[in-house]
Design an enzyme around this catalytic site. Structure first.
Site, mmCIF file in Angstrom:
data_model
loop_
_atom_site.group_PDB
_atom_site.id
_atom_site.type_symbol
_atom_site.label_atom_id
_atom_site.label_comp_id
_atom_site.label_asym_id
_atom_site.label_seq_id
_atom_site.Cartn_x
_atom_site.Cartn_y
_atom_site.Cartn_z
ATOM 1 N N HIS A 1 0.840 -1.208 0.000
ATOM 2 C CA HIS A 1 0.000 0.000 0.000
ATOM 3 C C HIS A 1 0.874 1.258 0.000
ATOM 4 O O HIS A 1 0.558 2.247 -0.654
ATOM 5 C CB HIS A 1 -0.898 0.032 1.252
ATOM 6 C CG HIS A 1 -1.907 -1.069 1.313
ATOM 7 N ND1 HIS A 1 -1.905 -2.039 2.296
ATOM 8 C CD2 HIS A 1 -2.954 -1.364 0.509
ATOM 9 C CE1 HIS A 1 -2.900 -2.878 2.101
ATOM 10 N NE2 HIS A 1 -3.555 -2.493 1.025
ATOM 11 N N GLN B 1 -17.764 -7.156 -1.469
ATOM 12 C CA GLN B 1 -16.852 -7.992 -2.256
ATOM 13 C C GLN B 1 -16.499 -9.310 -1.569
ATOM 14 O O GLN B 1 -15.629 -10.029 -2.031
ATOM 15 C CB GLN B 1 -15.600 -7.212 -2.659
ATOM 16 C CG GLN B 1 -14.668 -6.826 -1.528
ATOM 17 C CD GLN B 1 -13.615 -5.838 -1.991
ATOM 18 O OE1 GLN B 1 -13.901 -4.666 -2.199
ATOM 19 N NE2 GLN B 1 -12.370 -6.277 -2.152
ATOM 20 N N ARG C 1 -3.585 -10.676 3.478
ATOM 21 C CA ARG C 1 -4.002 -12.033 3.858
ATOM 22 C C ARG C 1 -2.821 -12.965 4.147
ATOM 23 O O ARG C 1 -3.033 -14.070 4.641
ATOM 24 C CB ARG C 1 -4.908 -12.627 2.773
ATOM 25 C CG ARG C 1 -6.298 -11.998 2.748
ATOM 26 C CD ARG C 1 -7.220 -12.738 1.786
ATOM 27 N NE ARG C 1 -8.606 -12.332 1.925
ATOM 28 C CZ ARG C 1 -9.235 -11.481 1.112
ATOM 29 N NH1 ARG C 1 -8.597 -10.930 0.105
ATOM 30 N NH2 ARG C 1 -10.507 -11.186 1.307
HETATM 31 O O1 PAF Z 1 -7.723 -4.072 -3.506
HETATM 32 C C1 PAF Z 1 -8.390 -3.790 -2.498
HETATM 33 O O2 PAF Z 1 -7.884 -3.647 -1.397
HETATM 34 C C2 PAF Z 1 -9.890 -3.655 -2.633
HETATM 35 O O3 PAF Z 1 -10.407 -4.565 -3.540
HETATM 36 C C3 PAF Z 1 -10.357 -2.220 -2.973
HETATM 37 C C4 PAF Z 1 -9.849 -1.793 -4.336
HETATM 38 C C5 PAF Z 1 -9.865 -1.268 -1.910
HETATM 39 C C6 PAF Z 1 -11.881 -2.152 -3.012
HETATM 40 O O4 PAF Z 1 -12.435 -2.489 -1.790
#
Ligand code: PAF
Length: 279
Positions: free
Chosen positions: A38, A62, A188
């Protein structure tokens, strides 16, 4: 460049106000569990805009019913410290009602590219991702948004969504960040036991071996079969595909960029990885 004045906001109205302070805005959507991958997205975002906003939102849309929504790492204090340490200007951490005031739209459609590969095993996944990203884009109204190449299919689905909806947002991707043994960094990965963590890097090393053999001119179908067999010794394979990286369809004489895409299970943890290279 620690930002001790990093703004933390959770409502749409505060975001509107922050947004209105001007300048070019780059956006990095995350679900938290912030790691070096990130931070690399943030670094790229910082090069492309005046101010950077990162969202932290574990998106229920999701996750499938039997997936890890409840267990997904929620490490907000550590996330905020890492983001401030990286000089992020604003963290947006909305409530689920702020993101989905009218509820999650189960019928949100992403089309065919969301139904192959990861979309086969996780049929809800790309609809959920496209839906939340669309909504976050509408709230944040960024000029630029940055996603990781680690989630290559997600990147393609988002690019298509932006094109289909004619959104004026530049989508950039940052290279996958890896541990020193090659394992792609992912939130994860913390689910892996010590023993599984030792095995996990085999995934990338086998994909890279496949890439080298393809570049040496080997037959892609046979090489893919061999790699699948080799992977099966360590993992339960979800999919292993070698496709045209621009279209995610079969390789043709016109293919300029190849994508090796793979998802495997190690115990109950699903690992995905890919290698994109000039063919
Ligand atoms: O890649 C991710 O962490 C997620 O799929 C995102 C793009 C933040 C959408 O929730």
């Amino acid at each position: 460049m620690i930002n001790s004045n990093m703004k933390i906001i959770s409502s749409m109205s505060e975001m509107k106000q922050w947004r209105g302070e001007g300048g070019k805005i780059a956006f990095v959507p995350t679900m938290g569990g912030v790691h070096r991958g990130h931070l690399a997205l943030v670094e790229l975002a910082q090069k492309k805009a005046d101010r950077v906003v990162v969202s932290v939102f574990v998106n229920p849309a999701q996750f499938g019913e039997n997936e890890d929504f409840a267990e997904y790492p929620r490490t907000l204090d550590a996330d905020l410290a890492l983001l401030a340490g990286q000089g992020v200007d604003c963290v947006f951490m909305p409530d689920v009602r702020e993101v989905y005031p009218q509820g999650v739209d189960a019928g949100f459609e992403v089309g065919e590219s969301g139904q192959i590969l990861c979309g086969k095993t996780r049929p809800h996944f790309f609809n959920g991702v496209a839906q939340v990203v669309r909504r976050l884009f509408a709230i944040v109204r960024p000029d630029v948004a940055v996603f990781g190449q680690k989630d290559y299919q997600q990147l393609m689905v988002i690019r298509q969504m932006v094109e289909a909806q004619a959104l004026d947002i530049e989508i950039l991707s940052a290279d996958t960040v890896r541990e020193s043994d090659g394992l792609a960094i992912s939130t994860r990965n913390q689910y892996l036991s010590d023993e599984q963590r030792q095995v996990a890097p085999v995934l990338y090393s086998m994909l890279d071996e496949l890439r080298r053999h393809i570049l040496a001119g080997g037959d892609i179908i046979n090489l893919t079969k061999q790699t699948r067999k080799a992977l099966e010794k360590h993992f339960k394979i979800d999919y292993l595909s070698v496709l045209d990286a621009n279209t995610l369809s079969a390789i043709t004489g016109n293919t300029g960029k190849i994508a090796i895409l793979c998802a495997v299970f190690l115990g109950s943890t699903r690992l995905i990885d890919n290698i994109i290279f000039k063919g």
